[in-house]
Design a protein around this motif. Structure first.
Motif, short mmCIF file in Angstrom:
data_model
loop_
_atom_site.label_atom_id
_atom_site.label_comp_id
_atom_site.label_asym_id
_atom_site.label_seq_id
_atom_site.Cartn_x
_atom_site.Cartn_y
_atom_site.Cartn_z
N ARG A 241 93.14 -4.32 22.67
CA ARG A 241 91.69 -4.04 22.60
C ARG A 241 91.38 -2.97 23.63
N PRO A 242 90.22 -2.30 23.49
CA PRO A 242 89.85 -1.28 24.49
C PRO A 242 89.38 -1.91 25.80
N TRP A 243 89.48 -3.22 25.97
CA TRP A 243 89.05 -3.90 27.19
C TRP A 243 90.08 -4.97 27.52
N THR A 244 89.98 -5.57 28.69
CA THR A 244 90.86 -6.68 29.04
C THR A 244 90.49 -7.86 28.18
N THR A 245 91.49 -8.43 27.52
CA THR A 245 91.19 -9.54 26.61
C THR A 245 90.90 -10.81 27.41
N SER A 246 90.31 -11.77 26.72
CA SER A 246 89.94 -13.05 27.32
C SER A 246 90.38 -14.15 26.35
N PRO A 247 91.42 -14.92 26.69
CA PRO A 247 92.24 -14.87 27.89
C PRO A 247 93.09 -13.60 27.96
N PRO A 248 93.51 -13.23 29.18
CA PRO A 248 94.28 -11.98 29.30
C PRO A 248 95.78 -12.10 28.97
N PHE A 249 96.39 -13.26 29.14
CA PHE A 249 97.84 -13.47 28.94
C PHE A 249 98.63 -12.29 29.53
N PRO A 250 98.58 -12.11 30.86
CA PRO A 250 99.18 -10.91 31.48
C PRO A 250 100.70 -10.81 31.31
N ASP A 251 101.39 -11.94 31.09
CA ASP A 251 102.85 -11.86 30.99
C ASP A 251 103.36 -11.68 29.57
N LEU A 252 102.46 -11.60 28.63
CA LEU A 252 102.86 -11.49 27.22
C LEU A 252 103.44 -10.11 26.96
N GLU A 253 104.60 -10.08 26.26
CA GLU A 253 105.26 -8.78 26.06
C GLU A 253 105.31 -8.37 24.60
N LEU A 254 104.45 -8.94 23.76
CA LEU A 254 104.47 -8.58 22.34
C LEU A 254 103.90 -7.17 22.15
N LYS A 255 104.32 -6.57 21.03
CA LYS A 255 103.77 -5.24 20.68
C LYS A 255 102.76 -5.41 19.56
N PRO A 256 101.78 -4.49 19.46
CA PRO A 256 100.77 -4.62 18.40
C PRO A 256 101.42 -4.77 17.03
N GLY A 257 100.94 -5.70 16.25
CA GLY A 257 101.45 -5.94 14.90
C GLY A 257 102.55 -6.98 14.85
N GLU A 258 103.10 -7.36 16.01
CA GLU A 258 104.16 -8.39 16.00
C GLU A 258 103.55 -9.78 15.86
N PRO A 259 104.21 -10.68 15.09
CA PRO A 259 103.70 -12.04 14.97
C PRO A 259 103.60 -12.70 16.36
N MET A 260 102.74 -13.66 16.47
CA MET A 260 102.46 -14.31 17.77
C MET A 260 103.56 -15.33 18.09
N HIS A 261 104.80 -14.90 17.98
CA HIS A 261 105.92 -15.80 18.23
C HIS A 261 106.32 -15.69 19.69
N ASP A 262 105.77 -16.57 20.49
CA ASP A 262 106.01 -16.54 21.93
C ASP A 262 105.82 -17.97 22.43
N PRO A 263 106.63 -18.39 23.41
CA PRO A 263 106.48 -19.76 23.93
C PRO A 263 105.07 -20.08 24.44
N LEU A 264 104.29 -19.04 24.76
CA LEU A 264 102.91 -19.29 25.18
C LEU A 264 102.07 -19.88 24.05
N PHE A 265 102.51 -19.63 22.82
CA PHE A 265 101.76 -20.08 21.64
C PHE A 265 102.68 -20.94 20.77
N PRO A 266 102.92 -22.18 21.21
CA PRO A 266 103.95 -22.99 20.56
C PRO A 266 103.60 -23.38 19.13
N LEU A 267 104.66 -23.45 18.34
CA LEU A 267 104.54 -23.96 16.99
C LEU A 267 104.25 -25.46 17.08
N VAL A 268 103.31 -25.94 16.31
CA VAL A 268 103.03 -27.38 16.32
C VAL A 268 103.45 -27.94 14.97
N HIS A 269 104.35 -28.90 15.01
CA HIS A 269 104.87 -29.47 13.77
C HIS A 269 103.91 -30.54 13.28
#
Ligand SMILES: O=C(O)CCC(=O)C(=O)O
Length: 271
Positions: A241-269
């Protein structure tokens, strides 16, 4: 009770058309009591993002906090074991569901501060259509204190500049694809505005592009403790986004367009 028992195909159609539905009696007192305990812990030990929106000399109190589920066991259990994930999965018509984060929004009795009209997606570093929130009150909420939703606004094709909850200032002037939220309260008759009388156990599920606000609690003698969980479906991807997002998730290393597959966003079975 299986989730399909209370989410019929017609409820899914309503969610798709209006961008919001109210579900009645879907969370038992076991979950509500557990979340209430979690909230007390949260209030005693606020997280790094806690925010107060009421000045010290004002009546009531509006406060928010988010992203504490990893340290507050009651929140973690709710995300992974309550019916919330399967509700989100079914309404989003998604094969998988990921937990984005929880957001606690508490208005004490006689709080003047209203939550400004906004929609959530531009606050987030996220795009997609299978994205929703479940707003779950732990107290009875009469319609005059219930968040209000503009039916169908998630399909307007518009993206609005976020606004700060503390003073309703816009994050920035209108730019690129983001416009300013119109003055909805000046022309309320132009919109189909939905709100409900809610009892503990009821919840409101809404698309992250549905415009909503929430009144204050002036003249209301009960607390309005809301626990919102935010959910990601199959098509959710990372975005900047053109601004700091809320929440910011500063350690997230995904690139734009990549699925949100990161341990910060766990899959819930869930079913
Ligand atoms: O509870 C409120 O005051 C606002 C809720 C809201 O904006 C949200 O959960 O996205």
């Amino acid at each position: 009770m299986g989730v399909s028992n209370f989410i019929s195909d017609s409820v899914i159609t309503k969610y798709e058309q209006d961008g919001v539905v109210c579900l009645r009696g879907v969370f038992s007192s076991k979950w509500l009591d557990s979340l209430a305990q979690g909230m007390e812990k949260n209030l005693k030990t606020p997280g790094p993002y806690t925010a107060g929106y009421t000045a010290e000399n004002e009546s009531g109190n509006f406060l928010g906090d988010y992203c504490n589920w990893q340290r507050i066991e009651e929140y973690r259990l709710f995300a992974f074991e309550s019916p919330a994930a399967s509700i989100a999965k079914r309404l989003m018509q998604s094969n998988e569901v990921r937990f984005y984060h929880e957001h606690v929004l508490i208005k004490e009795p006689n709080t003047k501060e209203v939550t400004p009209w906004h929609h959530d997606l531009p606050y987030y570093g996220l795009d997609g259509d299978q994205v929703c929130s479940i707003w779950l009150p732990l107290d009875p909420v009469a319609k005059p204190a219930c968040p209000e939703f503009i039916a169908g606004s998630h399909r307007s094709g518009k993206r609005y500049v976020p606004r700060f909850f503390v003073n309703h200032e816009k994050y920035t002037t209108a730019q690129d694809e983001y416009e300013l939220v119109p003055d909805i309260d000046k022309q309320r008759d132009q919109y189909r505005i939905l709100a409900w009388d809610l009892e503990p156990g009821d919840c409101v599920v809404f698309h992250m592009l549905t415009l909503h606000d929430a009144p204050g609690t002036v003249g209301i003698t009960t607390r309005r403790r809301a626990f919102t969980t935010r959910w990601l479906g199959d098509d959710a991807v990372f975005a900047t986004r053109p601004w700091t997002t809320s929440p910011p998730f500063p350690d997230l290393e995904l690139k734009p367009g990549e699925p949100m597959h990161d341990p910060l966003f766990p899959l819930v079975h869930c079913s």
